[in-house]
Design a protein around this motif. Structure first.
Motif, short mmCIF file in Angstrom:
data_model
loop_
_atom_site.label_atom_id
_atom_site.label_comp_id
_atom_site.label_asym_id
_atom_site.label_seq_id
_atom_site.Cartn_x
_atom_site.Cartn_y
_atom_site.Cartn_z
N PRO A 20 0.79 -1.27 0.14
CA PRO A 20 -0.09 0.17 -0.05
C PRO A 20 0.86 1.30 0.26
O PRO A 20 2.00 1.27 0.68
N VAL A 21 0.27 2.23 -0.60
CA VAL A 21 1.09 3.48 -0.50
C VAL A 21 0.32 4.47 0.44
O VAL A 21 -0.72 4.80 0.51
N GLY A 22 1.13 5.05 1.12
CA GLY A 22 0.93 6.16 2.28
C GLY A 22 0.20 7.22 1.93
O GLY A 22 0.75 7.60 0.92
N SER A 23 -0.59 7.67 2.51
CA SER A 23 -0.76 9.30 2.23
C SER A 23 0.26 10.30 2.46
O SER A 23 1.26 9.90 3.25
N PRO A 24 0.20 11.36 2.06
CA PRO A 24 1.11 12.31 2.12
C PRO A 24 1.54 12.63 3.50
O PRO A 24 2.56 12.87 4.13
N GLU A 25 0.21 12.60 4.29
CA GLU A 25 0.67 12.96 5.76
C GLU A 25 1.31 11.57 6.49
O GLU A 25 2.31 12.06 7.20
N ILE A 26 1.05 10.57 6.09
CA ILE A 26 1.80 9.39 6.70
C ILE A 26 3.19 9.48 6.21
O ILE A 26 4.25 9.23 6.97
N GLN A 27 3.41 9.53 4.71
CA GLN A 27 4.78 9.97 4.39
C GLN A 27 5.69 11.03 5.10
O GLN A 27 6.72 11.07 5.45
N GLU A 28 4.94 12.23 5.52
CA GLU A 28 5.58 13.18 6.28
C GLU A 28 5.95 12.72 7.63
O GLU A 28 7.16 12.93 8.26
N GLN A 29 4.83 12.20 8.35
CA GLN A 29 5.44 11.53 9.58
C GLN A 29 6.56 10.33 9.40
O GLN A 29 7.37 10.33 10.45
N LEU A 30 6.59 9.61 8.53
CA LEU A 30 7.66 8.63 8.29
C LEU A 30 8.95 9.55 8.36
O LEU A 30 9.87 9.08 8.85
N MET A 31 9.09 10.43 7.35
CA MET A 31 10.30 11.07 7.26
C MET A 31 10.74 11.91 8.47
O MET A 31 11.99 12.09 8.68
N GLU A 32 9.45 12.34 9.40
CA GLU A 32 10.05 12.98 10.64
C GLU A 32 10.85 11.86 11.63
O GLU A 32 11.52 12.03 12.21
N CYS A 33 10.06 10.64 11.62
CA CYS A 33 10.82 9.47 12.33
C CYS A 33 11.89 9.07 11.88
O CYS A 33 13.01 8.95 12.74
N LYS A 34 12.30 9.37 10.53
CA LYS A 34 13.62 9.14 10.04
C LYS A 34 14.68 10.20 10.46
O LYS A 34 15.58 9.78 11.10
N ARG A 35 14.26 11.30 10.68
CA ARG A 35 14.97 12.49 10.89
C ARG A 35 15.39 12.24 12.60
O ARG A 35 16.62 12.29 12.94
N ILE A 36 14.44 11.82 13.06
CA ILE A 36 14.69 11.59 14.71
C ILE A 36 15.66 10.44 14.92
O ILE A 36 16.54 10.40 15.63
N LEU A 37 15.43 9.39 14.20
CA LEU A 37 16.33 8.31 14.25
C LEU A 37 17.82 8.23 13.95
O LEU A 37 18.70 7.90 14.31
N GLU A 38 17.90 9.26 12.76
CA GLU A 38 19.04 9.50 12.29
C GLU A 38 19.72 10.35 13.18
O GLU A 38 21.19 10.27 13.20
N ALA A 39 19.27 11.34 13.96
CA ALA A 39 19.86 12.29 14.57
C ALA A 39 20.26 11.58 16.02
O ALA A 39 21.02 12.06 16.89
N ASP A 40 19.70 10.36 16.21
CA ASP A 40 19.93 9.73 17.61
C ASP A 40 20.99 9.13 17.69
O ASP A 40 21.93 8.76 17.06
#
Length: 114
Positions: free
Chosen positions: A94-114
């Protein structure tokens, strides 16, 4: 989708397996004396199996009768049929909505900064 398999064991292979169950203590638990008595009705069972397969097979849910004397070959045949049926499903992730994609990118930023 319904995929139905009938594992068809031959008369001689059944005899061999029953003897094997008696000879090997590790397989004794599989042995039921009733199996030997029921074996005497082999022809009746074959007719009954054929009737059931004929009456319950249809275009949407056919029976696949698998020769089961050779376990490895039987498993290979079943695997091929299952794979063939799964390919017919044409599944896609399934392809996530733009909102979900944005949330995932925020999670990625948090994880990469960790």
């Amino acid at each position: 989708h319904v995929v139905k398999f009938f594992l068809n064991l031959g008369y001689e292979e059944q005899r061999r397996r029953l003897i094997d169950r008696i000879k090997k203590p590790s397989k004794n638990w599989k042995m039921n004396p009733e199996d030997v008595r029921e074996r005497q009705r082999w022809t009746d069972y074959q007719k009954a199996y054929q009737e059931v397969l004929d009456d319950t097979s249809n275009d949407r849910a056919p029976w696949y009768v698998i020769p089961a004397d050779d376990k490895k070959n039987a498993r290979l045949i079943i695997s091929q049929i299952v794979l063939q049926q799964m390919r017919k499903l044409k599944m896609e992730y399934p392809v996530g909505s733009p909102e979900i994609q944005e949330q995932l990118m925020e999670c990625k930023r948090i994880l990469e900064a960790d």
